[in-house]
Motif scaffolding. Structure first.
Motif, PDB file in Angstrom:
ATOM      1  N   PRO A  69       8.804   9.852  -0.161  1.00  0.00           N
ATOM      2  CA  PRO A  69       9.268   8.049  -0.590  1.00  0.00           C
ATOM      3  C   PRO A  69       8.582   7.293   0.448  1.00  0.00           C
ATOM      4  O   PRO A  69       9.390   6.572   1.257  1.00  0.00           O
ATOM      5  CB  PRO A  69      10.779   8.097  -0.653  1.00  0.00           C
ATOM      6  N   VAL A  70       7.321   7.472   0.487  1.00  0.00           N
ATOM      7  CA  VAL A  70       6.516   6.503   1.455  1.00  0.00           C
ATOM      8  C   VAL A  70       5.167   6.153   0.727  1.00  0.00           C
ATOM      9  O   VAL A  70       4.603   6.998  -0.019  1.00  0.00           O
ATOM     10  CB  VAL A  70       6.260   7.305   2.745  1.00  0.00           C
ATOM     11  N   PHE A  71       4.892   4.933   1.085  1.00  0.00           N
ATOM     12  CA  PHE A  71       3.417   4.435   0.642  1.00  0.00           C
ATOM     13  C   PHE A  71       2.608   4.473   1.926  1.00  0.00           C
ATOM     14  O   PHE A  71       2.817   3.761   2.881  1.00  0.00           O
ATOM     15  CB  PHE A  71       3.266   3.111   0.160  1.00  0.00           C
ATOM     16  N   LEU A  72       1.803   5.427   1.982  1.00  0.00           N
ATOM     17  CA  LEU A  72       0.742   5.676   3.286  1.00  0.00           C
ATOM     18  C   LEU A  72      -0.311   4.493   3.204  1.00  0.00           C
ATOM     19  O   LEU A  72      -0.830   4.263   4.326  1.00  0.00           O
ATOM     20  CB  LEU A  72       0.199   6.997   3.136  1.00  0.00           C
ATOM     21  N   ARG A  73      -0.819   4.198   2.025  1.00  0.00           N
ATOM     22  CA  ARG A  73      -1.808   3.199   1.774  1.00  0.00           C
ATOM     23  C   ARG A  73      -3.087   3.519   2.419  1.00  0.00           C
ATOM     24  O   ARG A  73      -4.012   2.740   1.881  1.00  0.00           O
ATOM     25  CB  ARG A  73      -1.499   1.636   2.533  1.00  0.00           C
TER      26      ARG A  73
END
Length: 195
Positions: A149-153
């Motif tokens: 559950p993470v947006f690394l971008r």
């Protein structure tokens, strides 16, 4: 007959590592560790690219014997160390590690024969170029995506290129206490009608 299972820790926005291979976004809990142990216990072989093979060879054999590591990690390390390994390397410049043999490239006939003759599944960790080649040839039987559950971008994507979309069929989805969701998919050959 064995299946080729690609297992990958991945972010919600589709990255498997940061731009410099950073992995500091990982969320590891007891359920994720159990999944990893069950996966290798139920498999016969690892299929790795040259860099991942070298990284594993430099860590897991030593971790298997290290009394400072947890019993759980040593158990996993012992299993990985004992497994048959296939490293894909055109250069042949591969790390020394027991039970390893080399393939020069991903050859569909050779991989299909490997699957037919295997007494268990063949697990692919890391090794993006190997995964991309296997996917291009339609050789992956299952994708196990551990979605964090993470947006690394920014970073390294699991798949890239200008190939047409490929549809997958959901086999199962299992949330872990950390918020990670194990999504198991199989490729499907159907082309649904446009609407």
């Amino acid at each position: 007959m064995g299946k080729i299972i690609v297992t990958m820790w991945i972010t919600l926005d589709g990255y498997v590592a940061g731009p410099q291979d950073e992995m500091d976004w990982l969320l590891v809990d007891e359920r994720l560790r159990r999944y990893e142990q069950e996966l290798v216990e139920g498999s016969a072989c690892l299929l790795l690219g040259r860099t991942t093979h070298a990284d594993f060879a430099g860590y897991w054999p030593e971790a298997a014997q290290n009394p400072d590591e947890s019993d759980e990690l040593r158990r996993y390390a012992r299993r990985v160390d004992a497994m048959n390994k296939i490293v894909v390397s055109t250069s042949g410049n591969t790390a020394a590690w027991k039970n390893t043999r080399r393939l020069e490239r991903i050859d569909p006939e050779e991989i299909n024969e490997l699957k037919r003759s295997s007494d268990g599944n063949i697990v692919v960790y890391g090794s993006l170029s190997v995964i991309r080649s296997l996917t291009e040839h339609g050789l992956v039987d299952e994708f196990h995506l551990l979605v964090h559950p993470v947006f690394l971008r920014q970073g390294k994507a699991l798949l890239d290129g200008d190939r047409s979309p490929e549809r997958l069929s959901l086999v199962s989805a299992e949330p872990f206490p950390s918020g990670v969701i194990l999504m198991r998919y199989r490729p499907i050959d159907e082309n649904p009608a446009a609407f």
